[in-house]
Design an enzyme around this catalytic site. Structure first.
Site, PDB file in Angstrom:
ATOM      1  N   LEU A   1       1.487  -1.192   0.382  1.00 41.03           N
ATOM      2  CA  LEU A   1      -0.022  -0.120  -0.230  1.00 41.03           C
ATOM      3  C   LEU A   1       1.204   1.168  -0.439  1.00 41.03           C
ATOM      4  O   LEU A   1       2.041   0.971   0.085  1.00 41.03           O
ATOM      5  CB  LEU A   1      -0.954   0.012   1.602  1.00 41.03           C
ATOM      6  CG  LEU A   1      -1.271  -1.406   1.645  1.00 41.03           C
ATOM      7  CD1 LEU A   1      -2.470  -0.981   3.036  1.00 41.03           C
ATOM      8  CD2 LEU A   1      -2.582  -1.073   0.172  1.00 41.03           C
ATOM      9  N   ASP A   2       0.772   2.199  -0.818  1.00 36.59           N
ATOM     10  CA  ASP A   2       1.333   3.542  -0.219  1.00 36.59           C
ATOM     11  C   ASP A   2       1.377   3.939   0.696  1.00 36.59           C
ATOM     12  O   ASP A   2       0.678   4.025   1.473  1.00 36.59           O
ATOM     13  CB  ASP A   2       0.773   4.822  -1.195  1.00 36.59           C
ATOM     14  CG  ASP A   2       0.935   4.374  -2.921  1.00 36.59           C
ATOM     15  OD1 ASP A   2       1.396   3.442  -2.906  1.00 36.59           O
ATOM     16  OD2 ASP A   2       0.120   5.053  -3.986  1.00 36.59           O
ATOM     17  N   ARG A   3       2.528   4.491   1.550  1.00 38.82           N
ATOM     18  CA  ARG A   3       2.232   4.808   2.559  1.00 38.82           C
ATOM     19  C   ARG A   3       1.643   6.155   3.135  1.00 38.82           C
ATOM     20  O   ARG A   3       1.378   5.711   4.356  1.00 38.82           O
ATOM     21  CB  ARG A   3       4.056   6.257   2.632  1.00 38.82           C
ATOM     22  CG  ARG A   3       4.422   6.836   3.945  1.00 38.82           C
ATOM     23  CD  ARG A   3       5.688   7.357   4.563  1.00 38.82           C
ATOM     24  NE  ARG A   3       6.669   8.032   4.970  1.00 38.82           N
ATOM     25  CZ  ARG A   3       7.391   8.247   5.103  1.00 38.82           C
ATOM     26  NH1 ARG A   3       7.690   8.781   4.119  1.00 38.82           N
ATOM     27  NH2 ARG A   3       7.819   8.149   6.412  1.00 38.82           N
TER      28      ARG A   3
END
Length: 291
Positions: free
Chosen positions: A108-110
């Site tokens: 997942l993106d940060r």
């Protein structure tokens, strides 16, 4: 090693794959011969790399002998790199020193919160990653976007092209079907609710969407929604920067994208599993009008 240094040695031709020059997006395959130049790392960087990640447990949605599903908070990377020395997986390993095997199934993106799967056995990792690759999983996100999303716009089937900026940062843009570097990308959109304008705060109407991705491209949801003129609230790469500034002053300090639902076949029993991670309090309060 700083990411900029990595890109510099690639651009200069010092990184070779099977004796040929490599580009930054070259994929390494089994059997490839990779040559890297000698690299000096400063004592400060080396010291940072040796420092263990602080142990941390995360909210658990499901756990058994094969996997653990956690509710990842926004602002936490899933692994070290790209300017951060550690992420979820390093912290989880420190918190569970007795665990023989812990590996990320996906990413997942940060700034994206929500469901993240971690495999506890290699067999589970392979089985789950095969499902992600073959698009046998169901991944639905909740996203708040600027404007009123047209209820009849339910499918976005637009190819995406991934590229690197001069500083080595990844970016993605929509492209056409005849682009040889374009990758077919399909996103399904359903309107959950519409937030009315808030003239007193200078805010337009916004739409809370359920977004299901049929392909897992880099930044797919962010770019697809922005390409329709409805960028995700708080997105610092593809969103409405002026609106983001106004929202930041009102307390919306992150991108409104949350991995809400995940469906997959259990790697041991093959039973269909459906997990939900409800909106974090800061996002839930905003759509309910609490701020």
């Amino acid at each position: 090693m700083p990411k900029t240094h990595v890109y510099r040695i690639i651009r200069s031709g010092e990184v070779r794959i099977n004796k040929g020059r490599a580009s930054a997006d070259t994929r390494v395959e089994a059997g490839d011969q990779v040559r890297l130049p000698p690299v000096r790392v400063s004592d400060k960087v080396a010291e940072k790399a040796e420092r263990p990640a602080p142990a941390r447990e995360f909210p658990v949605l499901l756990e058994d002998d094969f996997l653990v599903a956690i509710d990842k908070p926004a602002g936490t990377a899933v692994h070290g790199g790209s300017g951060v020395s550690f992420g979820v997986i390093e912290q989880l390993r420190q918190a569970r020193p007795q665990a023989k095997f812990l590996e990320l199934v996906h990413r997942l993106d940060r700034e994206t919160s929500g469901i993240l799967l971690v495999a506890k056995r290699r067999s589970a990792l392979v089985a789950l990653q095969d499902q992600f690759r073959e698009r046998e999983t169901g991944k639905t996100y909740l996203a708040l976007v600027a404007g009123t999303w047209p209820a009849n716009r339910k499918v976005i089937d637009t190819p995406l092209h991934k590229y690197l900026q001069a500083d080595g940062e990844r970016r993605v843009r929509t492209t056409t079907a005849d682009d040889p570097d374009g990758m077919r990308s399909i996103t399904l959109v359903k309107v959950r609710s519409v937030l009315p304008p808030r003239p007193g705060q200078g805010l337009p109407a916004m739409s809370l969407l359920e977004v299901t991705i049929k392909t897992g491209r880099t930044h797919q949801i962010r770019v697809h929604l922005a390409s329709q003129g409805h960028g995700i609230v708080g997105d610092d790469k593809y969103g409405d920067f002026d609106l983001n500034r106004r929202l930041y002053k009102l307390g919306m300090k992150r991108m409104f994208l949350h991995a809400w639902r995940l469906q997959f076949n259990h790697p041991s029993t093959a039973e269909r599993v459906e997990l939900h991670a409800e909106l974090p309090a800061d996002l839930a309060d905003y759509v309910s009008g609490t701020p």
